[in-house]
Design a protein around this motif. Structure first.
Motif, PDB file in Angstrom:
ATOM      1  N   ARG A  71       0.696  -1.142   0.134  1.00  0.00           N
ATOM      2  CA  ARG A  71      -0.158   0.064  -0.158  1.00  0.00           C
ATOM      3  C   ARG A  71       0.742   1.446  -0.131  1.00  0.00           C
ATOM      4  O   ARG A  71       1.941   1.398   0.682  1.00  0.00           O
ATOM      5  CB  ARG A  71      -0.933   0.173   1.302  1.00  0.00           C
ATOM      6  N   PRO A  72       0.506   2.263  -0.844  1.00  0.00           N
ATOM      7  CA  PRO A  72       1.273   3.530  -0.773  1.00  0.00           C
ATOM      8  C   PRO A  72       0.835   4.286   0.461  1.00  0.00           C
ATOM      9  O   PRO A  72      -0.322   4.733   0.801  1.00  0.00           O
ATOM     10  CB  PRO A  72       0.603   4.198  -1.909  1.00  0.00           C
ATOM     11  N   VAL A  73       1.986   4.583   1.509  1.00  0.00           N
ATOM     12  CA  VAL A  73       1.635   5.304   2.518  1.00  0.00           C
ATOM     13  C   VAL A  73       2.774   6.394   2.746  1.00  0.00           C
ATOM     14  O   VAL A  73       3.850   6.035   3.152  1.00  0.00           O
ATOM     15  CB  VAL A  73       1.571   4.591   4.017  1.00  0.00           C
ATOM     16  N   PRO A  74       2.224   7.732   2.267  1.00  0.00           N
ATOM     17  CA  PRO A  74       3.674   8.469   2.098  1.00  0.00           C
ATOM     18  C   PRO A  74       4.191   8.962   3.366  1.00  0.00           C
ATOM     19  O   PRO A  74       5.305   9.377   3.590  1.00  0.00           O
ATOM     20  CB  PRO A  74       2.897   9.791   1.334  1.00  0.00           C
ATOM     21  N   SER A  75       3.375   9.090   4.450  1.00  0.00           N
ATOM     22  CA  SER A  75       3.776   9.874   5.818  1.00  0.00           C
ATOM     23  C   SER A  75       4.461   8.623   6.559  1.00  0.00           C
ATOM     24  O   SER A  75       3.915   7.779   6.800  1.00  0.00           O
ATOM     25  CB  SER A  75       2.559  10.150   6.317  1.00  0.00           C
ATOM     26  N   ILE A  76       5.681   9.194   6.950  1.00  0.00           N
ATOM     27  CA  ILE A  76       6.313   8.042   8.108  1.00  0.00           C
ATOM     28  C   ILE A  76       5.851   8.052   9.124  1.00  0.00           C
ATOM     29  O   ILE A  76       5.492   6.668   9.517  1.00  0.00           O
ATOM     30  CB  ILE A  76       7.880   8.656   8.195  1.00  0.00           C
ATOM     31  N   ALA A  77       5.038   8.939   9.473  1.00  0.00           N
ATOM     32  CA  ALA A  77       4.164   8.917  11.003  1.00  0.00           C
ATOM     33  C   ALA A  77       3.184   8.024  10.680  1.00  0.00           C
ATOM     34  O   ALA A  77       2.872   6.989  11.797  1.00  0.00           O
ATOM     35  CB  ALA A  77       3.804  10.345  11.300  1.00  0.00           C
ATOM     36  N   ASP A  78       2.454   7.869   9.688  1.00  0.00           N
ATOM     37  CA  ASP A  78       1.323   7.054   9.375  1.00  0.00           C
ATOM     38  C   ASP A  78       1.982   5.539   9.334  1.00  0.00           C
ATOM     39  O   ASP A  78       1.223   4.652   9.670  1.00  0.00           O
ATOM     40  CB  ASP A  78       0.532   7.316   8.176  1.00  0.00           C
ATOM     41  N   GLN A  79       3.120   5.253   8.453  1.00  0.00           N
ATOM     42  CA  GLN A  79       3.652   4.278   8.350  1.00  0.00           C
ATOM     43  C   GLN A  79       3.971   3.359   9.834  1.00  0.00           C
ATOM     44  O   GLN A  79       3.446   2.389  10.263  1.00  0.00           O
ATOM     45  CB  GLN A  79       4.913   3.982   7.652  1.00  0.00           C
ATOM     46  N   LEU A  80       4.462   4.198  10.761  1.00  0.00           N
ATOM     47  CA  LEU A  80       5.009   3.724  12.163  1.00  0.00           C
ATOM     48  C   LEU A  80       3.733   3.731  12.925  1.00  0.00           C
ATOM     49  O   LEU A  80       3.535   2.606  13.674  1.00  0.00           O
ATOM     50  CB  LEU A  80       5.881   4.774  12.853  1.00  0.00           C
ATOM     51  N   ALA A  81       2.647   4.441  12.862  1.00  0.00           N
ATOM     52  CA  ALA A  81       1.503   4.228  13.445  1.00  0.00           C
ATOM     53  C   ALA A  81       0.792   2.934  13.228  1.00  0.00           C
ATOM     54  O   ALA A  81       0.191   2.251  14.008  1.00  0.00           O
ATOM     55  CB  ALA A  81       0.593   5.392  13.449  1.00  0.00           C
ATOM     56  N   GLY A  82       0.646   2.625  11.852  1.00  0.00           N
ATOM     57  CA  GLY A  82       0.211   1.455  11.305  1.00  0.00           C
ATOM     58  C   GLY A  82       0.817   0.344  11.934  1.00  0.00           C
ATOM     59  O   GLY A  82       0.018  -0.824  12.048  1.00  0.00           O
ATOM     60  N   LEU A  83       2.122   0.096  11.820  1.00  0.00           N
ATOM     61  CA  LEU A  83       2.877  -0.799  12.464  1.00  0.00           C
ATOM     62  C   LEU A  83       2.490  -1.066  13.983  1.00  0.00           C
ATOM     63  O   LEU A  83       2.226  -2.366  14.221  1.00  0.00           O
ATOM     64  CB  LEU A  83       4.395  -0.579  12.317  1.00  0.00           C
TER      65      LEU A  83
END
Length: 647
Positions: free
Chosen positions: A310-322
């Protein structure tokens, strides 16, 4: 920003050899013609028997082309027992307390699940899913799990069998004979044969198709398929990089090319067909790419059922999703930026994994004005605080560079050391060059000031800090640095800095391939003929290097030399020449960082392969509350590094 005899040194101006033990020598590749001693051509079955005797058949554990394994990747790949459970395990605490080293595949506690879906979050989207046309890391990462070449690299930079189970090379280095794997099926149900390679060769060289970079395919003189699973490739000249380029190129089905280049390009742009462990289901822009397991895969059946990128440009969103369990992985070309590692270590249920790369950060130096003079370039090198950059900007997460071969690669020369940070030596060299301080403190000669534009990509905080440190240091020796920033597309487009009439240096990264051939960077044939022309040797656009003839001869000889030890010596000479002449200021080798769910096993990021290279080995685990905790392994938790450690 990514783009894709040892000469004596003057005293004090050249890196000095380091006292380091000699590296182990790997065995030479057998080179025998694809025939018996009477000259009779061997059939495929006879060749497989011969290949087995040479240690080249698929069941043999050793790679097709062994290489010296990097020191930090010295642990053999994890194997499964008959029950399918990893034989090596590590307890994965969460949140992570330190960065883990990718010395082997992740092996979390908990029972491996058979099946399941994995979600990868990436800041990047593929430019194309066509295996021959994609030019960004996101596409290459994904397609590594969808397609196969004749051979493939593993995590220790060794070539291993893939669609070919063995090969032979003629004595003159111009004929490669491959025994192809039986029972291989493409995702569309068609069988894989030598005819698919023949069709691939013809299509890649078709002007109507327009492949991005033939990468050795244009050096093929003829291809024969005497049997369906027997392939003979004759090249125009010896090429040491043939297996690493042509050999690893994805082979695609001949049937898909039957309707011509245009239809083939259009279809594979969104729905490629390969022979890998996963097949592409669909690609929805803005939503991502979906893969599902291919049950007729020729190798070990993949454990996962599905993968979604999935395209997730925001690093904050990537880490939150993890942390929430929405995503299982951030890695590969879309991996974690070095300045976000500490933040990622706070994510519960996640593991931060450090691995080597073949990416070298540097400043190119346009061959214009005073930058054409070796003493001036050496002075700038002495005045560049590369160790401070690694320690302060990267928090120690980088390896100081001296030339263009990655530490850990078999072509790397460990006896070279970078110039120390000696501003006083830099000033001496500038004095010798006749560049004296003017009334404003800026050095000049004949009225021309030593003013250098210092370019980097805009909106990159790491690049901005590096530029600030370099500009601050250069100013102390009488250089007038002019920091400039721009969009990546503009910087390396036909109107970019390299085609202006100013003296410039630019900060960016070159990514090496697995073969050490560096002609693209330095050879005169790679100097663009116009601002819109191709070639990697852009700094020499206005004027070739003063040492151009020497670097041309060395890179050409190294690319055509098949003996590994002889090639290593040639690349040692090239590295010494680059270290002395400083066509670029080599700053550091990047470290790569992935963030994985603590339940992901089999994942093994490294410097030599795209993200999904071993995706058939990945699995998710069930919770392991009932299992006792285990002490963390030292090699999996330590993030301390020695100054010259290999990636």
């Amino acid at each position: 920003m990514s783009r894709e005899t040892r000469a004596p040194a003057a005293s004090g101006d050249h890196p000095v050899p380091a006292d380091e033990p000699a590296r182990d020598r790997e065995p030479a590749v057998p080179t025998r013609p694809f025939s018996d001693r009477s000259g009779r051509r061997l059939g495929r079955r006879q060749f497989i028997a011969r290949a087995g005797a040479l240690g080249l058949a698929a069941p043999v554990a050793a790679g097709l082309l062994p290489a010296s394994p990097p020191a930090t990747f010295g642990v053999a790949g994890q194997r499964r027992d008959r029950a399918g459970t990893p034989t090596a395990r590590e307890d994965r605490a969460a949140p992570a307390t330190d960065v883990r080293r990718a010395t082997q595949p992740l092996a979390p506690a908990g029972r491996p699940r058979d099946g399941g879906a994995l979600v990868v979050a990436s800041p990047l989207s593929p430019d194309s899913l066509h295996p021959w046309l994609t030019q960004n890391g996101a596409g290459l990462d994904l397609l590594a799990g969808v397609t196969d070449g004749l051979v493939r690299f593993d995590a220790e930079q060794r070539l291993q069998p893939a669609l070919a189970v063995g090969f032979d090379v003629s004595d003159d280095g111009r004929t490669y004979s491959f025994a192809l794997r039986e029972g291989v099926t493409f995702h569309d149900g068609s069988p894989f044969t030598a005819a698919d390679f023949v069709a691939s060769w013809k299509m890649r060289l078709s002007p109507a198709f327009g492949a991005a970079g033939p990468l050795g395919w244009d050096k093929i003189a003829a291809v024969e398929a005497p049997e369906p699973l027997l392939l003979v490739v004759r090249t125009m000249e010896p090429s040491a990089s043939f297996l690493a380029t042509v050999g690893t190129t994805p082979i695609l089905p001949a049937g898909a090319m039957a309707d011509g280049p245009a239809a083939f390009r259009e279809r594979f742009d969104r729905a490629p067909v390969g022979t890998g462990p996963f097949r592409v289901v669909d690609w929805v822009p803005g939503e991502g790419v979906r893969l599902e397991r291919f049950d007729d895969y020729w190798g070990e059946r993949a454990r996962l059922d599905r993968i979604e990128v999935r395209p997730v440009p925001s690093i904050a969103d990537q880490l939150a999703g993890l942390g929430e369990g929405t995503y299982h992985l951030v890695g590969g070309a879309g991996g974690l930026p070095v300045d976000q590692v500490d933040e990622a270590l706070t994510v519960p249920g996640a593991v931060v994994v450090e691995h080597g790369t073949q990416n070298w950060q540097h400043l190119d130096l346009k061959q214009l004005g005073f930058l054409r003079e070796t003493r001036v370039r050496q002075a700038l090198d002495f005045a560049t605080p590369r160790q401070r950059i690694v320690e302060e900007v990267l928090d120690g997460r980088g390896i100081v560079a001296v030339a263009d071969q990655a530490p850990g690669s078999w072509a790397y020369d460990p006896t070279l050391e970078p110039r120390p940070y000696l501003p006083e030596r830099a000033e001496e060299l500038l004095d010798q060059a006749g560049l004296r301080p003017g009334p404003d403190g800026v050095r000049e000669r004949d009225g021309d000031p030593l003013r250098i534009e210092l370019w980097a990509v805009a909106d990159d905080p790491v690049a901005a800090r590096i530029v600030d440190l370099i500009a601050e240091s250069w100013a102390t020796i009488g250089v007038a640095p002019v920091p400039r920033f721009g969009d990546a597309t503009d910087l390396w487009g036909p109107m970019g800095y390299q085609f202006s009439d100013a003296m410039t240096a630019a900060l960016y990264t070159w990514p090496n391939g697995n073969d050490p051939d560096d002609s693209f960077y330095w050879h005169s044939s790679q100097i663009p003929l116009s601002p819109s022309g191709g070639g990697g040797n852009l700094p020499a656009f206005f004027h070739p290097y003063s040492f151009q003839e020497a670097i041309d001869a060395l890179t050409a000889e190294a690319a055509a030399t098949l003996d590994r030890d002889a090639r290593r010596q040639l690349y040692g000479q090239i590295q010494a020449l680059l270290a002395r002449e400083v066509p670029a200021i080599f700053l550091y080798w990047e470290r790569g960082y992935a963030v994985a769910s603590a339940e992901l096993g089999g994942f093994w990021p490294n410097a030599y392969t795209p993200l999904l290279w071993n995706v058939q080995d990945w699995y998710l685990t069930e919770p392991a509350e009932e299992e006792p905790s285990r002490p963390q392994r030292a090699d999996a938790t330590s993030s301390a590094r020695e100054p010259n450690e290999r990636p």
